[in-house]
Design an enzyme around this catalytic site. Structure first.
Site, PDB file in Angstrom:
ATOM      1  CB  ILE A  27      -0.909   0.021   1.242  1.00  0.00           C
ATOM      2  CG1 ILE A  27      -1.859  -1.180   1.203  1.00  0.00           C
ATOM      3  CG2 ILE A  27      -1.713   1.326   1.272  1.00  0.00           C
ATOM      4  CD1 ILE A  27      -2.778  -1.270   2.406  1.00  0.00           C
ATOM      5  N   PRO A  28       1.012   1.906  -1.156  1.00  0.00           N
ATOM      6  CG  PRO A  28       0.676   2.854  -3.265  1.00  0.00           C
ATOM      7  CD  PRO A  28       0.103   1.850  -2.318  1.00  0.00           C
ATOM      8  CB  CYS A  29       1.751   5.114   2.919  1.00  0.00           C
ATOM      9  SG  CYS A  29       3.061   4.164   3.664  1.00  0.00           S
ATOM     10  CG  HIS A  30       6.248   4.764  -1.321  1.00  0.00           C
ATOM     11  ND1 HIS A  30       5.678   3.524  -1.102  1.00  0.00           N
ATOM     12  CD2 HIS A  30       6.415   4.871  -2.667  1.00  0.00           C
ATOM     13  CE1 HIS A  30       5.534   2.896  -2.272  1.00  0.00           C
ATOM     14  NE2 HIS A  30       5.955   3.701  -3.232  1.00  0.00           N
ATOM     15  NE  ARG A  31       3.370   4.381  -5.858  1.00  0.00           N
ATOM     16  CZ  ARG A  31       2.784   3.263  -6.286  1.00  0.00           C
ATOM     17  NH1 ARG A  31       1.465   3.217  -6.418  1.00  0.00           N
ATOM     18  NH2 ARG A  31       3.518   2.216  -6.591  1.00  0.00           N
TER      19      ARG A  31
END
Lengths: 151, 200
Positions: B166-170
């Site tokens: 889940i790309p919370c880095h984006r």
């Protein structure tokens, strides 16, 4: 939170060797694998109900004992009598000991295994076998007596 | 007589280790265990992957001792946990491809069960941010149905149980700032760089 159980993997890593040894002594190397798998499957299923203050080791060895007795009762009297030595390369005294242990009555074999491998107390052995403490002491004593005579 | 007896009965049983591994793999594959875990190396350090029968339930950077993380997991979710590399194979493969720049979407199943409703909404909005793109805390809060809940969105992202996947880095700050990252900003930077370089 009144208690918390450690991850099941902990029990598996910590006690699998003694479970295996106990089963090896009770049903022999060939049957140990099946009994081992049955033991840990039963333990995993019942695990959430284990009291966090009870000894997981005594609990696991009790289940292993029950699976071994089931195996012996499953009409496997003959098989139970002939425990294979721990390894083909087992030195002579070992082979003698294995065959002497294999010749014990199941309850005596269980008492000897739980005492010498599991290092369980007389009370824990009695609980595992499902008899009085006195009866379990007697089984252990008689088993050792027989072994002493044979070896 | 007792000593040779004890020695023989207690002779090493190396077979036990393999038997234990067979047990754990089967317990995971047949869903007898509630959770299965493994650790894998990655360019960002060791990762801990945890699956339930529903799908991948957790993925963390393993910055703490494994025992501590597993104890917490046992207490919060279930003590019926076993180690099984095989059980985590689908996700390990996808992560390998991702780190090689050869994968843009994760497809293997995820377990959303343990997440609170707003967190689920925020994280689902986060999954929708395309590879190589970025959004903002306001952006995901809006997509989750409450434009004013940026702070709550930030907390939901900070507690993301499925890092990278889940790309919370984006998700960045609206003013163009980098924002935070639970695994450390150097990792957020690495992931954004990786995606920028591998963009089609």
């Amino acid at each position: 939170m009144t208690h918390s159980l450690p991850p099941f993997q902990d029990l598996l890593e910590r006690h699998s060797e003694d479970v295996w040894r106990t089963l090896r002594a009770m049903v022999g190397v060939q049957a140990a694998e099946d009994c081992f798998q049955e033991t840990f499957l039963a333990a995993l299923r019942a695990y959430p109900r284990l009291r966090a203050d009870s000894s997981p080791r005594a609990w696991l060895l009790t289940i292993a004992h029950n699976k071994a007795i089931d195996h012996i009762r499953r009409g496997a009297r003959e098989r139970a009598q002939e425990i294979e030595p721990a390894g083909a390369e087992a030195p002579a005294p070992d082979a003698e000991i294995w065959s002497a242990v294999a010749g014990l009555a199941p309850r005596q074999r269980a008492a000897v295994a739980l005492r010498y491998i599991g290092d369980l107390s007389h009370r824990e052995i009695a609980a595992a076998i499902g008899c009085s403490e006195e009866a379990s002491r007697r089984s252990l004593h008689d088993g050792l007596e027989t072994l002493r005579r044979l070896l | 007589m007792n000593d040779p007896l004890a020695r023989t009965l207690r002779a090493p049983a190396p077979e036990a280790r393999a038997a234990a591994r067979r047990f754990a793999d089967r317990a995971a594959a047949e869903h007898e265990a509630d959770l299965a875990y493994t650790t894998i190396p990655s360019p960002l350090g060791e990762l801990l992957l945890v699956a339930s029968p529903r799908g991948l339930a957790q993925m963390h950077y393993l910055d703490e001792p494994l025992e501590l993380v597993l104890e917490t997991l046992a207490r919060r979710r279930s003590p019926r946990i076993v180690e099984s590399a095989g059980a985590l194979d689908p996700w390990r493969r996808e992560l390998d491809e991702y780190f090689r720049g050869a994968r843009r979407r994760f497809e293997a199943h995820l377990d959303w069960e343990a997440m609170a409703p707003f967190q689920t909404a925020v994280l689902r909005a986060t999954v929708a941010i395309p590879y190589g793109a970025t959004s903002t805390y306001t952006g995901v809060a809006t997509a989750a149905g409450n434009a004013r809940a940026q702070r709550a969105a930030g907390n939901a992202l900070g507690a993301n149980p499925l890092a990278i996947i889940i790309p919370c880095h984006r998700v960045l700050r609206s003013g163009g700032g980098f924002g935070g990252y639970t695994g450390g900003l150097h990792r957020k930077h690495y992931l954004l760089e990786l995606e920028a370089l591998s963009r089609p």
